[in-house]
Scaffold this motif. Structure first.
Motif, PDB file in Angstrom:
ATOM      1  N   GLN A   1      94.652 -56.963  51.610  1.00  0.00           N
ATOM      2  CA  GLN A   1      94.553 -55.198  51.323  1.00  0.00           C
ATOM      3  C   GLN A   1      95.819 -54.785  52.492  1.00  0.00           C
ATOM      4  O   GLN A   1      95.877 -55.376  53.553  1.00  0.00           O
ATOM      5  CB  GLN A   1      93.638 -54.671  51.622  1.00  0.00           C
ATOM      6  N   VAL A   2      96.757 -53.515  51.945  1.00  0.00           N
ATOM      7  CA  VAL A   2      97.247 -53.091  53.022  1.00  0.00           C
ATOM      8  C   VAL A   2      97.160 -51.728  53.176  1.00  0.00           C
ATOM      9  O   VAL A   2      96.137 -51.331  52.498  1.00  0.00           O
ATOM     10  CB  VAL A   2      99.055 -53.175  52.483  1.00  0.00           C
ATOM     11  N   ASP A   3      97.836 -51.183  54.327  1.00  0.00           N
ATOM     12  CA  ASP A   3      97.171 -49.944  54.742  1.00  0.00           C
ATOM     13  C   ASP A   3      97.803 -48.756  54.078  1.00  0.00           C
ATOM     14  O   ASP A   3      97.382 -47.608  53.929  1.00  0.00           O
ATOM     15  CB  ASP A   3      97.400 -49.745  56.134  1.00  0.00           C
ATOM     16  N   PHE A   4      99.080 -49.126  53.374  1.00  0.00           N
ATOM     17  CA  PHE A   4      99.815 -48.093  52.611  1.00  0.00           C
ATOM     18  C   PHE A   4     100.784 -48.981  51.574  1.00  0.00           C
ATOM     19  O   PHE A   4     101.282 -50.023  51.862  1.00  0.00           O
ATOM     20  CB  PHE A   4     100.966 -47.297  53.778  1.00  0.00           C
ATOM     21  N   TYR A   5     100.671 -48.250  50.400  1.00  0.00           N
ATOM     22  CA  TYR A   5     101.015 -49.239  49.364  1.00  0.00           C
ATOM     23  C   TYR A   5     102.340 -48.402  48.588  1.00  0.00           C
ATOM     24  O   TYR A   5     102.088 -47.338  48.378  1.00  0.00           O
ATOM     25  CB  TYR A   5      99.808 -49.254  48.433  1.00  0.00           C
TER      26      TYR A   5
END
Lengths: 339, 286
Positions: free
Chosen positions: A286-290
């Motif tokens: 998972q990333v913090d901003f996509y």
């Protein structure tokens, strides 16, 4: 907090800028571009300081790091300037117009102990990361063949207008599209050592190649096929894939699906004898901003962490990007030799 | 909004986990009639809302709806604009200025670009409005109660901090079309907060929500908290994680969350459409 500036607010530049703008450990201290319409919008609607002149931005803002997303032909001069000023650099791909320039920049970055990274984002895609892990485990046995492919609909009719259509500017399918596949093969197996039987084909473009087909030999001895075509209408967007065959197994992978064939039970952790299929959904952190793909955020996280001395700077270094430039040069030269 | 919305990815070869499946779908839905036939199967299954990108081929669906008013009397379309690949490919080929010139109708830019003048802010909002109008054209005479901004644009603006453009889209859709604006995003928590800050009350947001934690930026827990605490109307998409999660598990998770008004799904066979619809009803009635 890392103070970051960006030069080149085109398609990739704006994408980087948005991710940087949302990054909790980044302060965007400047954006530089010559386009009136883009800079007008950024000036009016964002908080980012805007500049027309690159050196003026550096003088005034004194950034810790700069993202370079201008056309490749401008990379060498700009990056050299940045390294001389002891600024960390993230550059877009392809790196430089020739391997000598790239090697020099790699040397400079190492000398000054600066974080250096190039935007070959495939290495941050879950499926390809897993391919790398499997190859390193040795579970494929002796690798005797590979294919690296990419197809997509970039140039699908006769037209000749942008920098992508000018060979002197770093345009063409080999530099712009095939570079992704070459870089991936360099990373997954070993760097390209030579090219044979290369066909560079112009399908719609007048001055550059639209397709590249070549037989490659890698430094560690494996041989295989490169097949890339950016004039292929049958794809909705760029599709990159590799298949790697060894004496003990085989991998077929693209950015979304990984298929692994294992000959013997117990040869590879997490895989059983026969075909195994895994999806990027299972392999993606998972990333913090996509924006557009996890890999774009992941590569920026990696760079930011390295610049803040919280992580390594081993993936997509200038050195590895210069090796990709070198492979591009080998393929180009081979295409000129008469069979 | 209806509880179940039918999406269009399968019609346009969008598949998040398999390039091979994507090509298969591109073959299956080559003819427009194949799209209409599958859409009719979704309607038979009780679905009245089709949420789709403003892909050129949707014009054919709109034609079918207009020419069969009785058959499609309850049918609604939620347009999602823009069809990003159209613009992305154009930007690669023509640059940003060239793309705007190509897609903004009329002679809006002729004089502006010639003089090399910088644009003023009302020009940017005017560009946005003209682009919305251009995308909405094919839907004339079709019910479009909610109009969405695609995630690549929503999220690009969100990261850049161009909140005023998000607000501009919201206000324009309300004023000009008298319908509800909506936003698609891969960053639900951040968007919910930003829209709240802009004074947009109870916004419609469509986001990836699934038990696999896929495309949920900031993580599942943060999403669940946002759903619990923010006043938003949420459409869950990618509930099957691109097909990687077994349907029962996937739908059970989403049906159990608070504040999810609608579930968006796509499927290309009658069997999968029927199964998904009945599974959602089953969980909802528990």
């Amino acid at each position: 907090m890392l103070r970051v500036a960006l030069v080149g607010a085109g398609k990739m530049g704006l994408s980087h800028l948005s991710i940087l703008g949302a990054h909790p450990n980044v302060e965007v201290v400047g954006v530089c571009d010559t386009s009136l319409i883009v800079m007008g919008a950024l000036k009016k609607y964002t908080k980012f300081p805007c500049y027309k002149k690159f050196t003026k931005m550096l003088d005034q803002e004194k950034p810790d790091a700069v993202f370079v997303a201008v056309p490749t032909k401008l990379h060498y001069e700009m990056i050299k300037e940045l390294l001389d000023r002891k600024i960390h650099v993230f550059a877009e791909k392809p790196f430089c117009l020739n391997p000598e320039q790239g090697s020099e920049l790699a040397r400079l970055a190492e000398e000054h102990n600066l974080v250096n990274q190039v935007g070959y984002h495939n290495k941050f895609i879950g499926t390809f990361k897993e391919v790398k892990r499997i190859i390193e485990s040795g579970a494929l046995g002796e690798i005797y063949h590979f294919t690296g492919e990419a197809y997509g609909p970039v140039v699908t009719k006769k037209k000749d207008s942008t920098w992508r259509s000018n060979p002197a500017d770093g345009g063409g399918c080999l530099m712009d599209y095939a570079s992704h596949v070459i870089d991936l093969l360099n990373h997954l197996i070993s760097p390209v050592a030579s090219a044979e039987g290369t066909l560079l084909k112009s399908i719609y473009s007048q001055h550059v190649d639209d397709a590249v087909y070549s037989l490659l030999k890698l430094e560690s001895g494996e041989t295989g096929v490169l097949s890339v075509n950016w004039s292929d209408d049958t794809y909705r967007k760029m599709s990159t894939s590799v298949s790697i065959t060894g004496t003990e197994g085989k991998i077929i992978s693209d950015a979304s699906e990984l298929k692994v064939f294992v000959k013997k039970e117990g040869a590879l952790d997490g895989y059983t004898k026969g075909w195994n299929v895994k999806y990027v959904t299972q392999l993606t952190d998972q990333v913090d901003f996509y924006l557009r793909g996890e890999e774009y955020s992941a590569q920026i996280d990696y760079f930011v962490n390295a610049a803040l001395k919280k992580g390594p700077n081993d993936i997509n270094t200038f050195k590895s990007a210069a090796r990709t430039d070198n492979a591009i040069a080998l393929i180009k030269n081979n295409s000129k030799t008469k069979a | 909004m209806d509880r179940i919305l039918y999406g269009d990815n399968q019609f346009f070869a969008v598949n998040h986990i398999s390039d091979a499946k994507s090509m298969e779908q591109s073959m299956k839905f080559k003819e427009n009639d194949a799209i209409i036939a599958t859409l009719d199967q979704a309607i038979e299954a009780g679905i009245d809302t089709f949420m789709c990108t403003t892909h050129d081929r949707i014009a054919f669906v709109c034609d079918a709806v207009r020419s069969n008013p009785e058959k499609y009397k309850d049918f609604k379309i939620y347009p999602c604009m823009p069809y990003a690949h159209k613009y992305a490919n154009a930007v690669t080929e023509l640059g940003i200025q060239g793309t705007i010139k190509q897609y903004v109708p009329g002679n809006f830019f002729g004089s502006m670009f010639k003089g090399g003048k910088a644009l003023v802010s009302k020009d940017y909002l005017a560009i946005m409005e003209l682009l919305v109008d251009a995308e909405m054209k094919m839907f004339e005479g079709v019910k479009t109660p909610v109009v969405f901004l695609q995630n690549v644009i929503t999220d690009l603006l969100l990261g850049l901090g161009m909140d005023e453009i998000l607000k501009g889209f919201h206000d324009y859709v309300r004023e000009k079309y008298d319908v509800e604006p909506g936003f698609i995003t891969m960053n639900l928590p951040k968007l919910a907060e930003t829209l709240e800050g802009l004074g947009i009350e109870n916004p419609i947001i469509c986001a990836s929500i699934n038990s696999a934690n896929f495309r949920m930026s900031g993580g599942k827990e943060l999403y669940e908290e946002t759903l619990r605490t923010k006043k938003i109307r949420v459409i869950a998409m990618q509930v099957l994680g691109g097909g990687a999660i077994p349907p029962k598990e996937a739908l059970g998770y989403v049906c159990g969350l608070p504040n999810i008004e609608s579930i968006l799904f796509g499927a290309s066979s009658k069997r999968n459409i029927d199964n998904t619809v009945s599974t959602i009803h089953e969980f909802d009635s528990k």
